[in-house]
Design a protein around this motif. Structure first.
Motif, PDB file in Angstrom:
ATOM      1  N   ALA A 133      -2.552  10.504 -13.428  1.00  0.00           N
ATOM      2  CA  ALA A 133      -3.647  10.398 -12.459  1.00  0.00           C
ATOM      3  C   ALA A 133      -3.464   9.188 -11.545  1.00  0.00           C
ATOM      4  CB  ALA A 133      -4.979  10.291 -13.192  1.00  0.00           C
ATOM      5  N   ALA A 134      -3.976   9.289 -10.333  1.00  0.00           N
ATOM      6  CA  ALA A 134      -4.038   8.181  -9.386  1.00  0.00           C
ATOM      7  C   ALA A 134      -5.507   7.980  -8.982  1.00  0.00           C
ATOM      8  CB  ALA A 134      -3.174   8.475  -8.172  1.00  0.00           C
ATOM      9  N   ASN A 135      -5.757   6.997  -8.141  1.00  0.00           N
ATOM     10  CA  ASN A 135      -7.135   6.641  -7.810  1.00  0.00           C
ATOM     11  C   ASN A 135      -7.929   7.785  -7.198  1.00  0.00           C
ATOM     12  OD1 ASN A 135      -6.160   4.118  -8.573  1.00  0.00           O
ATOM     13  ND2 ASN A 135      -7.448   3.058  -7.076  1.00  0.00           N
ATOM     14  N   GLN A 136      -7.291   8.540  -6.324  1.00  0.00           N
ATOM     15  CA  GLN A 136      -8.006   9.650  -5.687  1.00  0.00           C
ATOM     16  C   GLN A 136      -8.472  10.664  -6.723  1.00  0.00           C
ATOM     17  OE1 GLN A 136      -8.817   9.661  -2.453  1.00  0.00           O
ATOM     18  NE2 GLN A 136      -9.957  11.582  -2.668  1.00  0.00           N
ATOM     19  N   VAL A 165     -11.843   0.685  -9.483  1.00  0.00           N
ATOM     20  CA  VAL A 165     -10.975   1.718  -8.926  1.00  0.00           C
ATOM     21  C   VAL A 165     -11.505   2.150  -7.555  1.00  0.00           C
ATOM     22  CG1 VAL A 165     -10.100   4.064  -9.246  1.00  0.00           C
ATOM     23  CG2 VAL A 165     -10.241   2.508 -11.208  1.00  0.00           C
ATOM     24  N   LEU A 166     -12.812   2.322  -7.452  1.00  0.00           N
ATOM     25  CA  LEU A 166     -13.405   2.694  -6.165  1.00  0.00           C
ATOM     26  C   LEU A 166     -13.234   1.595  -5.125  1.00  0.00           C
ATOM     27  CD1 LEU A 166     -16.677   4.393  -7.469  1.00  0.00           C
ATOM     28  CD2 LEU A 166     -14.621   5.531  -6.588  1.00  0.00           C
ATOM     29  N   LEU A 167     -13.294   0.330  -5.549  1.00  0.00           N
ATOM     30  CA  LEU A 167     -13.056  -0.776  -4.612  1.00  0.00           C
ATOM     31  C   LEU A 167     -11.637  -0.705  -4.043  1.00  0.00           C
ATOM     32  CD1 LEU A 167     -14.802  -3.740  -6.458  1.00  0.00           C
ATOM     33  CD2 LEU A 167     -15.554  -2.664  -4.326  1.00  0.00           C
ATOM     34  N   ALA A 168     -10.662  -0.352  -4.892  1.00  0.00           N
ATOM     35  CA  ALA A 168      -9.285  -0.211  -4.398  1.00  0.00           C
ATOM     36  C   ALA A 168      -9.193   0.923  -3.382  1.00  0.00           C
ATOM     37  CB  ALA A 168      -8.333   0.032  -5.563  1.00  0.00           C
ATOM     38  N   LEU A 169      -9.891   2.019  -3.631  1.00  0.00           N
ATOM     39  CA  LEU A 169      -9.917   3.123  -2.664  1.00  0.00           C
ATOM     40  C   LEU A 169     -10.558   2.686  -1.346  1.00  0.00           C
ATOM     41  CD1 LEU A 169     -10.921   6.190  -4.868  1.00  0.00           C
ATOM     42  CD2 LEU A 169      -8.804   5.956  -3.547  1.00  0.00           C
ATOM     43  N   ILE A 170     -11.617   1.902  -1.426  1.00  0.00           N
ATOM     44  CA  ILE A 170     -12.271   1.408  -0.211  1.00  0.00           C
ATOM     45  C   ILE A 170     -11.334   0.496   0.576  1.00  0.00           C
ATOM     46  CG2 ILE A 170     -14.138  -0.107   0.605  1.00  0.00           C
ATOM     47  CD1 ILE A 170     -15.855   1.095  -1.685  1.00  0.00           C
ATOM     48  N   THR A 177      -3.858   1.040   4.757  1.00  0.00           N
ATOM     49  CA  THR A 177      -2.605   0.861   4.041  1.00  0.00           C
ATOM     50  C   THR A 177      -2.860   1.046   2.558  1.00  0.00           C
ATOM     51  OG1 THR A 177      -0.700  -0.609   3.772  1.00  0.00           O
ATOM     52  CG2 THR A 177      -2.870  -1.636   3.725  1.00  0.00           C
ATOM     53  N   SER A 178      -1.802   1.146   1.788  1.00  0.00           N
ATOM     54  CA  SER A 178      -1.977   1.330   0.354  1.00  0.00           C
ATOM     55  C   SER A 178      -2.536   0.062  -0.279  1.00  0.00           C
ATOM     56  CB  SER A 178      -0.645   1.690  -0.308  1.00  0.00           C
ATOM     57  OG  SER A 178       0.219   0.560  -0.336  1.00  0.00           O
ATOM     58  N   PHE A 179      -3.185   0.225  -1.409  1.00  0.00           N
ATOM     59  CA  PHE A 179      -3.722  -0.923  -2.130  1.00  0.00           C
ATOM     60  C   PHE A 179      -2.609  -1.909  -2.467  1.00  0.00           C
ATOM     61  CE2 PHE A 179      -4.831  -2.867  -6.287  1.00  0.00           C
ATOM     62  CZ  PHE A 179      -5.949  -3.588  -5.893  1.00  0.00           C
ATOM     63  N   ALA A 180      -1.475  -1.405  -2.951  1.00  0.00           N
ATOM     64  CA  ALA A 180      -0.361  -2.281  -3.318  1.00  0.00           C
ATOM     65  C   ALA A 180       0.139  -3.070  -2.112  1.00  0.00           C
ATOM     66  CB  ALA A 180       0.772  -1.467  -3.934  1.00  0.00           C
ATOM     67  N   ASP A 181       0.285  -2.396  -0.978  1.00  0.00           N
ATOM     68  CA  ASP A 181       0.766  -3.090   0.225  1.00  0.00           C
ATOM     69  C   ASP A 181      -0.251  -4.099   0.730  1.00  0.00           C
ATOM     70  OD1 ASP A 181       3.149  -1.748   0.165  1.00  0.00           O
ATOM     71  OD2 ASP A 181       2.625  -0.302   1.737  1.00  0.00           O
ATOM     72  N   PHE A 182      -1.538  -3.756   0.652  1.00  0.00           N
ATOM     73  CA  PHE A 182      -2.566  -4.700   1.091  1.00  0.00           C
ATOM     74  C   PHE A 182      -2.536  -5.961   0.239  1.00  0.00           C
ATOM     75  CE2 PHE A 182      -6.758  -6.613   1.179  1.00  0.00           C
ATOM     76  CZ  PHE A 182      -7.072  -6.594   2.530  1.00  0.00           C
ATOM     77  N   MET A 183      -2.437  -5.804  -1.068  1.00  0.00           N
ATOM     78  CA  MET A 183      -2.359  -6.975  -1.949  1.00  0.00           C
ATOM     79  C   MET A 183      -1.145  -7.835  -1.614  1.00  0.00           C
ATOM     80  SD  MET A 183      -4.905  -7.057  -4.228  1.00  0.00           S
ATOM     81  CE  MET A 183      -6.028  -6.535  -2.922  1.00  0.00           C
ATOM     82  N   GLU A 184      -0.021  -7.160  -1.368  1.00  0.00           N
ATOM     83  CA  GLU A 184       1.210  -7.888  -1.035  1.00  0.00           C
ATOM     84  C   GLU A 184       1.065  -8.631   0.290  1.00  0.00           C
ATOM     85  OE1 GLU A 184       4.995  -9.402  -0.508  1.00  0.00           O
ATOM     86  OE2 GLU A 184       4.066  -8.666  -2.355  1.00  0.00           O
TER      87      GLU A 184
END
Length: 362
Positions: A133-136, A165-170, A177-184
């Motif tokens: 599963a993924a966030n969506q 999880v919903l915060l990451a989707l927001i 951009t993806s959550f991973a890329d945004f964090m980076e």
């Protein structure tokens, strides 16, 4: 036996005694760093990073942070709030159309006051375990099954992985951009956290160097093994693509950089940080002990503490920041142990740092 600590030199000696004793008795496997005003007072690596190859941990080993990751997710929201792209009072359906629960705000997700049901229980009941599963998928399962909300928003505090999880989707929806890329791009790169990443090992099927694999105790086999090998831990596989509530992976040194940045305005303003480190008032006007991604407590002996722990099969983590004294304790373990021992270790370190009698856990 109780012991007393005084000077920084004595504290180093006592910390060394504490962790070498625990490691020698096989009561601790992991990495430790204690900071005094940003300077490492004590740093150590104890035990194995990978049992099959007998690879030992070193102080640069990369660990899954589990729920210590939540502070990074919260920071992502705070960055977008300062940019004017999010308001804490925005409701979830503002960003995620057809969200099946009304009147839940970003603030409620950040502070665990949303009342949302736990997604892990939902997936245990309904999910095809042959798929990761993924966030969506979390959002789609909430829409499909609509499990009852636990309470009205802000009625009380109840820890919620679903909310993060919903915060990451927001973050993904607002930033494009993806959550991973945004964090980076917005946190790890600006702080030169070069070895930190959002990492879903099983989902991506990629390996990274110097990785600390997490092990659990298989009592029926009389040994430690990867949770992937145990049927009752299969959720570590089918939930491995989910982000926001965990899966930031990091090192001692990178977490030191994170700690130092939180004393500055490198990422967000001091006013925003103060809000993150402040308890919220619930509907009955009682304070919660949680801010934005951090637990909060005030202790007459140590002052204000903001901290967070994490637990996932094979990993137990903790990051505690003693704000009034600029002391920090980073605890990363990749070998399952009972929570009471972890808490006893944390208490022993805290007592050493504040010159109080302490006890080495039995």
């Amino acid at each position: 036996m109780e012991r007393q600590s005084n000077s920084l030199e004595q504290q180093f000696i006592q910390l060394e005694e504490l962790f070498t004793t625990l490691a020698d008795k096989k009561k601790f496997n992991g990495n430790i760093m204690v900071l005094d005003k940003g300077v490492p007072l004590y740093k150590g690596a104890f035990g194995y990073a990978q049992l099959a190859s007998s690879t030992m941990l070193n102080t640069d080993s990369v660990f899954e942070l589990a729920s210590v990751s939540k502070a990074f997710t919260a920071m992502g929201i705070m960055i977008l709030q300062e940019q004017g792209k999010i308001s804490y009072e925005d409701t979830i359906e503002t960003f995620l159309p057809d969200f099946p629960y009304a009147d839940i705000s970003v603030h409620h997700l950040l502070t665990h006051t949303s009342g949302l049901p736990d997604y892990m229980a939902l997936f245990e009941q309904h999910w095809d375990r042959s798929k990761i599963a993924a966030n969506q998928d979390v959002l789609e399962q909430l829409k499909l099954h609509k499990p009852d909300i636990h309470f009205r928003p802000n009625e009380k505090y109840e820890y919620s992985n679903t909310g993060y999880v919903l915060l990451a989707l927001i973050i993904e929806q607002v930033s494009g951009t993806s959550f991973a890329d945004f964090m980076e791009q917005r946190i790890f790169y600006p702080l030169e956290m070069e070895k930190t990443r959002v990492y879903n090992r099983r989902y991506t099927q990629k390996s990274i160097d110097n990785y600390a694999y997490g092990y659990v105790s298989a009592h029926h086999l009389g040994k430690y093994c990867l949770p992937d090998e145990l049927a009752d831990h299969d959720f570590v596989i089918y939930l491995d693509g989910i982000q926001g509530d965990g899966v930031v992976n990091s090192t001692l040194e990178d977490l030191r950089k994170w700690d130092r940045a939180l004393y500055t305005e490198k990422l967000v303003s001091k006013d925003t940080l103060e809000k993150a480190f402040s308890p919220v008032l619930l509907a009955d006007h009682q304070p919660s002990d949680y801010g934005y991604g951090w637990r909060i407590r005030n202790d007459s002996g140590v002052g204000k503490v903001v901290c967070h722990g994490g637990g996932w099969p094979g990993y137990q983590t903790w990051l505690g920041r003693y704000l009034d004294h600029d002391k920090t304790f980073i605890y990363l373990s990749n070998m399952e142990q009972d929570g009471e021992r972890t808490q006893a270790i944390i208490e022993a370190v805290e007592n050493i740092l504040f010159d109080r009698p302490y006890r080495i856990p039995e």
